[in-house]
Design an enzyme around this catalytic site. Structure first.
Site, short mmCIF file in Angstrom:
data_model
loop_
_atom_site.label_atom_id
_atom_site.label_comp_id
_atom_site.label_asym_id
_atom_site.label_seq_id
_atom_site.Cartn_x
_atom_site.Cartn_y
_atom_site.Cartn_z
N TYR A 100 -38.15 104.34 -16.36
CA TYR A 100 -37.01 103.64 -16.40
C TYR A 100 -36.25 103.81 -15.19
CZ TYR A 100 -32.18 102.44 -17.97
OH TYR A 100 -30.96 102.03 -18.11
N HIS A 149 -32.11 97.88 -16.60
CA HIS A 149 -31.06 96.98 -17.18
C HIS A 149 -30.48 96.25 -16.19
CE1 HIS A 149 -31.62 99.76 -20.63
NE2 HIS A 149 -31.50 98.57 -21.10
#
Lengths: 856, 163
Positions: B76, B114
């Site tokens: 991530y 994101h």
């Protein structure tokens, strides 16, 4: 024998006992005397040791061992005639030992009979065979030859030296030293053409050595001591360096040296070419490199215009003026960095701070920017903020020892001693933290620490630090002992002789000077305001009820016992550990019984101690004004009139117009005039001497002291420090005139310095001077009204200073700070603050941002 | 004067000794203060978190976190950013390529991150490397508008040819 071994096992008292018993039994035993001498030598009592050795020699005059040991001691104590004698004896006893010949020669050299030394070396060479030296001794033989040639040069036999050099060239191994020696001889003999050839050869080996350029200039007749050249010479030099630059394109010296002598338009061009590539590359030390140029008239302005032009051009188009390719983005930051340092040097601190803040905004990750900002704030007077910034810089690279040291230094300057200690300890070996700095002879730390304690009034600790530095120098003098035998054996004779000369002027070193000055100031303060003596403390104790007294004594005893126990435990641990590791006992470190320096404070006669340091200072740093100022102060307190007068004369010789000189002169004669009539013979003698000397002083010739003071004032009406000195003397001579004295000071005008017309004018007064005037108003004239008026006035001139509590300094109240627009000026470490400020104007822009994991 | 230098971009790992550099970058680049867990994750991710140096000045960084998923490990990306004056020089590309290379060598199944819905430039940038929008989350962000974000994912298949 038993004594010797006991000595090595640290049982010194027993050792001495045994040896003395041995001597009592047989006064004629040279072995006993020898051992006795060895014991003294290991205790560093060199004079006693010499005595013992001489006794041993009386009994057994030809003992080689004793003679050798004696010669080492004599070299150490610089007993040069004795040294020569001993060496001669050694030589006659054992002429086949090479070291004896060399030692004898060196002894003569040190005793200033260089020609004799040369004779001896020649005689020695005569005893050698032709195919000497064998392969494993070539270096040493070469060194000896070079030493002989340098001796010849020193004695002035230049032709002979050159002959020697050419004859023995094949045998000398160190070719570089050979060339350098040859060229220095040629220059002294005036054979400039040949010298030039050799210098060019040397330059091709190392084109960055400034000495070679200097030498080459000398050979071409284009050298001037103070850098002053005629216009013709400048042109010739310019052409000369341009030709050299073609040859050595990678050398930086060849580009930097012309900046020193070029003027006007040429200077501008050369500086432009020099600075541009370095700004692209990003050299943080560029400003330090250019710094000496600021002392040359007019160059600072040219540089300023130049750098501003570069900045302007990069901002507008991203290119240097006159070029079309874009420069990398870091160039702008380095230009701003250079500008900030430039403005700092010229005293325009707010402009400098603006520039550096811009640079920090541009690239906040460059550590040098924060260091420089701290330095600017320090110059502007805000030491606390400077320390905070230095800490911020340090946190950005915790593995960098240099930044850590700088941070420690700034904290000590801001009097944050505890914090500084904690920070310094991050880089010391575990387990022995504070002592490690002392063992490593880390003198800058001890100096800064001592000065900080002195400022805070903690004289005990300050003295401890200053005396520690003095001990380091004593250790350095001790350390040369081993080299007397080592250097003779290894034949590194030139380096050895240089080292001895260095040791002779060891105490003229800057750090010792500062430490001695600090120690003397501490002792003077002790004299002026003695601390609570033990007697008084006991009296106070007696007043307490007996139960409390008992408790206090018990506490003290417990604390002492605890400290002792801890120390013992530590010693046991370390020695136990060491025995297991190395199999032999390490030297046990003595426990520091006086960590706060209280015993030092209880010294009986502080001025006597001070005089010790004063003598060292006078012998070694007699060209510093400070030395004589301190000498004057100490001797006035000791009532030694003639010594004080000597100090005054030295001051006049060094700088007659200095305000401090004036102060000492007036105070001295004021005191002498007010002394009672001479009674004893000694006093009458002093009187007569003074009477004889007084007419020689031009300042006082035919005037009263008050008139002399006025004269001085008239001569130096415009300078703040001179006016302050005159005002102080006015007050001393006539205490009624306090108001007049105050008026004198307050009337001083702070005019604008001529220099530049660039961003903002610079006033003349320096922060340091204003602080000392303020202290004077408060302490000596005792006028709080005048002091506070002065303070507000200076707060305007120095808005960053914490001493005057200027509006931009960190000493100003928090609420006021928030009102100021640019809060970043105060070095606040509040990242949130900056972030939220930025957050308002922050829009989602730029190509490469991902907002992930926003925390609330 | 002098030829144009080839400016070196180099990458260096993050250790506790130079953690402050990462903090300074984040302060300058993002309007948010990251908490200690972020920095702990960055340090723990080893070779995946890097600082980028342009001519020996630290100008950008990529910070990642390794997460366990059924089927293997995924990466991530917590932050990726370059200081404003130094954008457009290929530094961001170099940082991302480094992570993608490591992923292909270490059997990482996927990489995801994101992006705020209106950050066109960032979305285009990642698409160039083969990332795709797999999901949209409403009201992901608290203090900025729009508060929604996309999830961009890239599946790594072994072996992966570099872009």
């Amino acid at each position: 024998m038993k004594g010797l071994t006991l000595n090595c096992m640290d049982r010194k008292a027993e050792a001495y006992e045994l040896v003395r018993r041995g001597l009592k039994n047989d006064l004629k035993s040279h072995v006993c005397w020898h051992v006795y001498g060895l014991l003294y030598r290991s205790d560093r009592e060199y004079r006693e040791a010499i005595k013992c050795y001489r006794n041993a020699l009386r009994i057994d005059a030809d003992n080689i061992e004793i003679l050798r040991d004696l010669s080492l001691l004599q070299a150490q104590m610089r007993d040069l005639t004795g040294f020569v004698e001993t060496r001669q004896k050694l030589l006659t006893l054992k002429p086949n030992h090479r070291m004896n010949w060399i030692g004898f020669a060196v002894a003569h050299h040190l005793n200033s009979s260089g020609s004799k030394a040369i004779e001896i070396l020649e005689a020695y060479e005569g005893t050698l065979e032709d195919d000497y030296p064998p392969d494993n001794e070539r270096c040493e033989h070469g060194e000896m030859l070079l030493y002989k040639i340098s001796l010849l040069e020193e004695c002035g036999f230049l032709e002979r030296a050159l002959e020697e050099l050419h004859k023995k060239e094949s045998k000398i191994v160190d070719k570089l030293a050979l060339k350098e020696q040859e060229v220095s001889l040629l220059v002294k003999l005036g054979c400039l053409g040949e010298g030039e050839k050799i210098f060019r050869a040397l330059l091709s080996m190392n084109p960055d050595n400034y000495k070679y350029y200097e030498g080459l200039q000398k050979c071409l007749g284009l050298y001037s001591e103070h850098g002053l050249y005629s216009a013709d010479d400048i042109d010739k030099l310019d052409a000369f360096y341009k030709s050299l630059r073609q040859q050595y394109t990678w050398s930086s010296a060849v580009k930097r040296i012309p900046l020193d002598f070029l003027e006007g338009e040429n200077f501008r061009e050369a500086a432009d070419n020099y600075i541009r590539p370095l700004l692209i590359k990003g050299v943080p030390s560029l400003f330090s490199d250019l710094c000496p140029l600021y002392d040359h008239p007019g160059k600072a302005d040219i540089l300023e215009k130049l750098i501003l032009e570069l900045e302007h051009s990069i901002r507008k188009t991203g290119t240097y003026p006159g070029r079309s390719e874009k420069e990398p983005p870091s160039t702008l930051m380095w230009i701003l960095f250079l500008l900030a340092q430039h403005y700092d040097r010229r005293g325009q601190f707010d402009v400098a701070l603006n520039k550096i803040d811009e640079a920090i905004d541009h690239t906040p990750t460059v550590i040098d920017l924060y260091s420089v900002k701290g330095r600017i704030l320090k110059h502007a007077g805000d030491l606390v903020a400077a320390a905070a910034l230095a800490d911020e810089a340090r946190s950005m690279d915790l593995a960098d020892r240099f930044i850590n040291s700088e941070c420690v230094k700034r904290m000590l300057q801001a009097d944050q001693v505890g914090l500084a200690e904690k920070t310094a300890v991050l880089f010391t070996k575990d387990g022995d933290q504070h002592n490690n700095l002392h063992d490593m002879q880390c003198m800058w730390y001890e100096l800064a620490s001592g000065e900080s304690y002195y400022r805070q009034g903690d004289l005990g600790r300050a003295l401890k630090n200053f005396l520690a530095i003095e001990k380091h120098y004593a250790d350095m003098t001790e350390d040369q002992f081993d080299f007397h035998s080592y250097c003779l054996r290894k034949m590194t004779l030139r380096a050895y002789v240089e080292m001895l000369k260095f040791q002779d002027r060891l105490h003229s070193h800057k750090y010792f000077h500062k430490a001695a000055v600090g120690a003397i100031r501490c002792y003077m303060k002790l004299y002026d305001s003695p601390p609570k003596s033990m007697v008084e403390e006991d009296e106070e104790m007696a007043k307490l009820p007996p139960s409390l007294k008992k408790k206090m004594r018990q506490k003290q005893r417990k604390a002492e016992a605890r400290a002792k126990k801890e120390a013992e435990e530590k010693n046991e641990e370390s020695s136990a550990g060491n025995v297991s590791k190395f199999g032999k006992r390490q030297h046990v470190k003595p426990v520091d019984l006086d960590p706060n320096g209280e015993k030092l404070l209880q010294v009986e006669d502080p001025l006597l101690e001070a005089t010790k340091y004063l003598k060292l200072l006078q012998n070694n740093s007699s060209d510093f004004l400070e030395t004589h100022l301190l000498s004057f102060e100490v001797n006035m307190r000791r009532q030694k009139i003639l010594l004080a007068f000597q100090a005054v004369k030295q001051l006049l010789r060094l700088d007659a117009d200095n305000p401090d000189t004036h102060r000492c002169l007036i105070r001295f004669f004021h005191k002498v005039d007010n002394m009672s009539a001479p009674v004893t013979d000694a006093e009458k003698l002093i009187w007569r001497v003074l009477e004889a000397e007084r007419p020689d002083l031009s300042q006082l010739h035919g005037k009263s002291l008050i008139e002399a003071n006025n004269c001085f004032l008239e001569k130096h009406k415009d300078s703040l420090m001179h006016r302050a000195a005159a005002a102080e003397m006015l007050f001393v001579l006539d205490p009624q005139k306090k108001a007049e004295a105050i008026k004198l000071i307050e009337d001083s005008t702070n005019s604008v310095m001529q220099a530049n017309g660039a961003l903002g004018a610079v006033k003349e007064w320096k922060l340091k001077d204003c602080i000392s005037v303020h202290k004077f108003l408060g302490a000596v004239l005792v006028d709080p009204g005048a002091a506070s008026r002065w303070k507000t006035r200076c707060a305007e001139y120095f808005p960053f200073s914490t001493y005057f509590e200027g509006i931009r300094s960190s000493a100003f109240s928090k609420s006021a700070e928030d009102k100021i627009l640019n809060t970043r000026q105060n070095g606040d470490l509040n990242n949130h603050h900056e972030a939220t400020q930025r957050g308002d104007s922050y829009s989602v822009n730029g190509k490469l941002e991902a907002f992930n994991n926003l925390t609330i | 004067m002098g030829a144009r230098h080839e400016v070196l971009i180099s990458l260096d790992g993050v250790r506790d000794k130079n953690l402050m550099q990462l903090k300074k970058l984040n302060t300058a680049l993002f309007p948010v203060r990251y908490n200690d867990k972020y920095y702990a994750d960055a340090l723990a991710s080893g070779e995946f978190t890097k600082l980028a140096y342009y001519s020996d000045i630290c100008v950008g960084s990529i910070a990642c976190r390794l997460e366990k998923k059924e089927g293997g490990i995924c990466v991530y990306i917590m932050t990726l950013g370059v200081l404003a004056p130094y954008r457009g020089l290929g530094i961001g590309t170099k940082l991302l390529n480094h992570v993608l290379d490591l992923c292909s060598k270490q059997k990482i199944v996927e990489v995801y991150l994101h992006v705020q819905t209106n950050n066109e430039d960032a979305i285009n940038f990642y698409k160039k490397f083969g990332f795709e929008i797999t999901d949209t989350i409403q009201n992901y962000y608290m203090n900025i508008t729009p508060p929604d974000c996309y999830v961009l994912t890239k599946i790594i298949s072994q072996p992966q040819t570099r872009k």
